[in-house]
Design a protein around this motif. Structure first.
Motif, PDB file in Angstrom:
ATOM      1  N   ASP A  16       0.820  -1.211   0.000  1.00 33.51           N
ATOM      2  CA  ASP A  16       0.000   0.000   0.000  1.00 33.51           C
ATOM      3  C   ASP A  16       0.858   1.267   0.000  1.00 33.51           C
ATOM      4  N   ASP A  17       1.931   1.256   0.787  1.00 31.28           N
ATOM      5  CA  ASP A  17       2.736   2.500   0.860  1.00 31.28           C
ATOM      6  C   ASP A  17       3.862   2.532  -0.173  1.00 31.28           C
ATOM      7  N   GLY A  18       3.968   1.486  -1.001  1.00 28.90           N
ATOM      8  CA  GLY A  18       4.933   1.514  -2.104  1.00 28.90           C
ATOM      9  C   GLY A  18       6.306   0.968  -1.763  1.00 28.90           C
ATOM     10  N   THR A  19       6.501   0.486  -0.526  1.00 25.92           N
ATOM     11  CA  THR A  19       7.793  -0.128  -0.188  1.00 25.92           C
ATOM     12  C   THR A  19       8.013  -1.365  -1.063  1.00 25.92           C
ATOM     13  N   LEU A  20       6.949  -2.141  -1.251  1.00 26.10           N
ATOM     14  CA  LEU A  20       6.981  -3.260  -2.194  1.00 26.10           C
ATOM     15  C   LEU A  20       6.228  -2.816  -3.447  1.00 26.10           C
ATOM     16  N   SER A  21       6.762  -3.183  -4.617  1.00 30.84           N
ATOM     17  CA  SER A  21       6.216  -2.632  -5.868  1.00 30.84           C
ATOM     18  C   SER A  21       5.398  -3.610  -6.686  1.00 30.84           C
ATOM     19  N   LEU A  22       5.532  -4.885  -6.422  1.00 35.03           N
ATOM     20  CA  LEU A  22       4.755  -5.817  -7.233  1.00 35.03           C
ATOM     21  C   LEU A  22       4.543  -7.156  -6.552  1.00 35.03           C
ATOM     22  N   VAL A  23       3.605  -7.894  -7.120  1.00 35.55           N
ATOM     23  CA  VAL A  23       3.257  -9.217  -6.595  1.00 35.55           C
ATOM     24  C   VAL A  23       3.470 -10.234  -7.723  1.00 35.55           C
ATOM     25  N   SER A  24       4.391 -11.147  -7.502  1.00 32.51           N
ATOM     26  CA  SER A  24       4.647 -12.183  -8.507  1.00 32.51           C
ATOM     27  C   SER A  24       4.090 -13.511  -8.003  1.00 32.51           C
ATOM     28  N   SER A  25       4.147 -14.541  -8.863  1.00 35.25           N
ATOM     29  CA  SER A  25       3.634 -15.839  -8.416  1.00 35.25           C
ATOM     30  C   SER A  25       4.753 -16.788  -7.969  1.00 35.25           C
ATOM     31  N   ASP A  26       5.981 -16.580  -8.473  1.00 38.41           N
ATOM     32  CA  ASP A  26       7.069 -17.533  -8.231  1.00 38.41           C
ATOM     33  C   ASP A  26       6.597 -18.953  -8.579  1.00 38.41           C
ATOM     34  N   ASN A  27       5.781 -19.039  -9.631  1.00 35.52           N
ATOM     35  CA  ASN A  27       5.178 -20.324  -9.996  1.00 35.52           C
ATOM     36  C   ASN A  27       6.231 -21.411 -10.227  1.00 35.52           C
ATOM     37  N   CYS A  28       6.018 -22.547  -9.588  1.00 34.44           N
ATOM     38  CA  CYS A  28       6.880 -23.709  -9.799  1.00 34.44           C
ATOM     39  C   CYS A  28       6.012 -24.910  -9.446  1.00 34.44           C
ATOM     40  N   THR A  29       5.455 -25.570 -10.435  1.00 29.60           N
ATOM     41  CA  THR A  29       4.377 -26.523 -10.204  1.00 29.60           C
ATOM     42  C   THR A  29       4.858 -27.972 -10.233  1.00 29.60           C
ATOM     43  N   PHE A  30       4.793 -28.609  -9.072  1.00 28.55           N
ATOM     44  CA  PHE A  30       5.116 -30.041  -8.970  1.00 28.55           C
ATOM     45  C   PHE A  30       3.889 -30.788  -8.464  1.00 28.55           C
ATOM     46  N   THR A  31       3.759 -32.031  -8.867  1.00 32.65           N
ATOM     47  CA  THR A  31       2.643 -32.835  -8.364  1.00 32.65           C
ATOM     48  C   THR A  31       2.964 -33.284  -6.933  1.00 32.65           C
ATOM     49  N   ARG A  32       1.921 -33.704  -6.250  1.00 33.71           N
ATOM     50  CA  ARG A  32       2.123 -34.232  -4.896  1.00 33.71           C
ATOM     51  C   ARG A  32       3.026 -35.470  -4.965  1.00 33.71           C
ATOM     52  N   LYS A  33       2.803 -36.262  -5.998  1.00 31.15           N
ATOM     53  CA  LYS A  33       3.600 -37.477  -6.187  1.00 31.15           C
ATOM     54  C   LYS A  33       5.090 -37.125  -6.316  1.00 31.15           C
TER      55      LYS A  33
ATOM     56  N   ASP B  32     -11.308 -25.882 -11.819  1.00 31.18           N
ATOM     57  CA  ASP B  32     -11.384 -24.553 -12.440  1.00 31.18           C
ATOM     58  C   ASP B  32     -10.081 -24.180 -13.144  1.00 31.18           C
ATOM     59  N   LEU B  33      -9.008 -24.914 -12.859  1.00 33.21           N
ATOM     60  CA  LEU B  33      -7.675 -24.526 -13.327  1.00 33.21           C
ATOM     61  C   LEU B  33      -7.237 -25.334 -14.543  1.00 33.21           C
ATOM     62  N   HIS B  34      -6.224 -24.851 -15.225  1.00 30.04           N
ATOM     63  CA  HIS B  34      -5.827 -25.445 -16.505  1.00 30.04           C
ATOM     64  C   HIS B  34      -4.452 -26.095 -16.477  1.00 30.04           C
ATOM     65  N   TYR B  35      -3.978 -26.424 -15.283  1.00 27.02           N
ATOM     66  CA  TYR B  35      -2.690 -27.135 -15.174  1.00 27.02           C
ATOM     67  C   TYR B  35      -2.826 -28.532 -15.771  1.00 27.02           C
ATOM     68  N   PRO B  36      -1.698 -29.152 -16.171  1.00 30.58           N
ATOM     69  CA  PRO B  36      -1.768 -30.503 -16.727  1.00 30.58           C
ATOM     70  C   PRO B  36      -2.508 -31.464 -15.777  1.00 30.58           C
ATOM     71  N   GLU B  37      -3.152 -32.457 -16.369  1.00 30.16           N
ATOM     72  CA  GLU B  37      -4.039 -33.351 -15.615  1.00 30.16           C
ATOM     73  C   GLU B  37      -3.412 -34.000 -14.394  1.00 30.16           C
ATOM     74  N   GLU B  38      -2.099 -34.288 -14.490  1.00 32.38           N
ATOM     75  CA  GLU B  38      -1.480 -35.034 -13.389  1.00 32.38           C
ATOM     76  C   GLU B  38      -1.423 -34.251 -12.068  1.00 32.38           C
ATOM     77  N   LEU B  39      -1.620 -32.958 -12.127  1.00 31.69           N
ATOM     78  CA  LEU B  39      -1.608 -32.190 -10.870  1.00 31.69           C
ATOM     79  C   LEU B  39      -2.845 -32.572 -10.058  1.00 31.69           C
ATOM     80  N   GLU B  40      -2.610 -33.074  -8.818  1.00 32.71           N
ATOM     81  CA  GLU B  40      -3.718 -33.661  -8.052  1.00 32.71           C
ATOM     82  C   GLU B  40      -4.459 -32.672  -7.172  1.00 32.71           C
ATOM     83  N   TYR B  41      -3.926 -31.471  -7.037  1.00 35.79           N
ATOM     84  CA  TYR B  41      -4.478 -30.585  -6.005  1.00 35.79           C
ATOM     85  C   TYR B  41      -4.535 -29.142  -6.492  1.00 35.79           C
ATOM     86  N   SER B  42      -5.296 -28.330  -5.746  1.00 35.08           N
ATOM     87  CA  SER B  42      -5.264 -26.883  -5.957  1.00 35.08           C
ATOM     88  C   SER B  42      -4.859 -26.240  -4.645  1.00 35.08           C
TER      89      SER B  42
END
Ligand code: ZN
Length: 504
Positions: A347-364, A452-462
């Motif tokens: 809110d006060d601009g100390t942090l400038s953005l929000v990223s996802s750091d996406n790194c998708t692994f299955t539970r397996k 609701d999500l479009h990750y590859p089928e093998e991903l078992e969770y949200s």
């Protein structure tokens, strides 16, 4: 003649909102007019997309993600094709990944390899250049042993070995440093990533080498970004926790406490001050780091920092129980107090953005290294998805009045494009910009259940299944081309292109 016109929608940018019609030709925005006032002579052959009742924002830029990232002997489940699909459903049209650099490998080689891998993207793309340990462990230990021997023997033959080892080290380091101007100026990659931890994997860069890279990047008009975690604290605690049998998921956040991050952040801030170099922090997670950054900004240090959606949405209570394994990432999830500090900093601009750091692994994949053994936080592959969810999560934040809808545009679209050097080509809706546009229905609820999500089928969770928010993406347009149209993915879309970036 215009190719496409988006009419009837409410355009939201980082400071204001108004009903505007938008005309597109050859992938660029060519006219923005009050409703009904686009140049009619130019519209005769254009496709007219009716956005009545919808909101229009600049498409999102994802500045931090890991696709096809080798980790712990396996690779995440997304490639640039499948990641493009998830990203497009999350309103993203430009993403920036990282090179996969190993010690001893020329930086330019890893840049070329990554660019080739990214050609499959439907999104426009770039990468940050990773700089890991500048020398191989063999070279480092050879030099140390030679120094030690000579200090004991004072034998001229041993001295010669010292000189030989040191000159080889110097040459290797200079070779790397000489690549930096080429990467910034010729390749159009002005941002770098350095790791202050993962010593055992030879990913960590020595502090002396860190200073050299920081200086070279600064002198050539780039910015170094940091994975800031104190390696000694992490390694020390790993031993202690193992000895005490505290290896269940719930102990993970404690093993890398707030100080582990904030000490490294503060150290880099001092280095930045020493060299008057611009710096960036990936994935800031603690209140102490935020405060160090805020104070440094007040002193005039050129520091920009992000946090990630998971630190905002989730806290360390998620590490308790059997699902705790799904919420392991570095830095770890923190306390509610830290979360509040992060929201305030956005809110006060100390942090400038929000990223996802996406790194998708299955539970397996995450569980495989455990075998039949007990829970042991040292073993699983860590990382969390988010490239698709980030839009809905931050709409949730708008709904909760943690940010405004204008801040949403600033944090997810405008700032990443500005900070990483592709603005105003990306990150805004204005005449002359790429026609990268996200259209959403403000009344329809977006959910994040697995289906609701479009990750590859093998991903078992949200990971974010309990979050939902009003505001569902209906269409995502990249350079005038629909990647998602009225909720359907356009698998025929042309490939994305590499975006050369320049930061001021
Ligand atoms: Zn990351």
């Amino acid at each position: 003649m215009y190719d496409l016109a988006i009419v009837g929608g409410l355009l939201i940018n980082s400071t204001s909102k108004s009903y505007k019609d938008i005309a597109i030709r050859d992938g660029k925005i060519v006219e923005i007019a009050d409703q009904g006032y686009l140049d009619k002579n130019q519209l005769s052959k254009a496709e007219i997309y009716n956005a009545k009742g919808k909101r229009i924002i600049p498409a999102l830029v994802e500045p931090h993600m890991h696709i096809k990232a080798p980790l712990g002997g396996t690779v995440d489940i997304l490639d640039f094709d499948s990641a493009s699909k998830c990203a497009a459903f999350g309103g993203v049209t430009t993403f920036i990944d990282f090179t996969s650099t190993l010690p001893g490998v020329p930086l330019l080689q890893s840049v070329e390899e990554r660019k080739t891998e990214m050609e499959k993207s439907l999104l426009d793309y770039s990468c940050h250049c990773k700089v890991v340990s500048l020398i191989t462990p063999e070279l480092a230990s050879e030099a140390m042993i030679a120094e030690w021997k000579y200090s004991q023997s004072k034998d001229p033959q041993d001295k010669a070995k010292v000189l030989e080892a040191n000159s080889l080290i110097e040459k290797t380091i200079n070779d790397r440093l000489e690549e930096i101007p080429k990467i910034i100026k010729n390749e159009g990659i002005p941002t770098f990533k350095l790791f202050m931890t993962y010593r055992k994997a030879s990913v960590m860069i020595d502090d002396i080498h860190l200073l050299k890279v920081l200086d070279a990047v600064k002198k050539n008009g780039g910015r170094c970004g940091f994975h800031a975690e104190n390696n000694a604290i992490a390694e020390y605690n790993e031993e202690i926790f193992a000895r005490e049998g505290k290896l269940d998921w719930k102990y993970f956040p404690e093993y890398k406490p707030n100080l582990c991050e904030s000490e490294a952040v503060n150290r880099v801030l001092h280095y930045a001050e020493l060299l008057e170099a611009p710096v960036y922090f990936f994935h800031i997670s603690t209140k102490e780091s935020v405060e160090f950054i805020r104070q440094a900004q007040k002193r005039g240090v050129d520091v920009i920092a992000e946090t990630c959606s998971h630190y905002l949405m989730l806290n360390k209570s998620y590490n308790i129980g059997e699902d705790g394994i799904l919420y392991l990432m570095s830095p770890p999830l923190r306390s509610e107090e830290d979360q509040q500090a992060l929201w305030k900093a956005l809110d006060d601009g100390t942090l400038s953005l929000v990223s996802s750091d996406n790194c998708t692994f299955t539970r397996k994949q995450k569980e495989a290294p455990l075998g039949n053994g007990p829970n042991d936080f040292r073993k699983p592959i860590s990382g969390i998805s988010g490239i698709e969810e980030r839009f809905t999560l931050m709409r949730w934040a708008v709904e909760q009045q943690k940010i405004t809808e204008h801040q949403f545009v600033k944090l997810l679209c405008e700032n990443p494009a500005k900070i990483f050097g592709c603005y105003p080509q990306k990150g805004c809706i204005s005449v002359g910009s790429d026609a990268d546009i996200t259209i959403f229905d403000p009344e329809e609820v977006s959910r994040l259940e697995r289906s609701d999500l479009h990750y590859p089928e093998e991903l078992e969770y949200s990971i974010y299944r309990e979050f939902e928010a009003k505001g569902k993406i209906v269409s995502t347009i990249r350079r005038g081309e629909f990647l998602v149209k009225d909720g359907l993915f356009n698998s025929e879309a042309s490939h994305g292109m590499f975006i050369k970036r320049v930061i001021s």
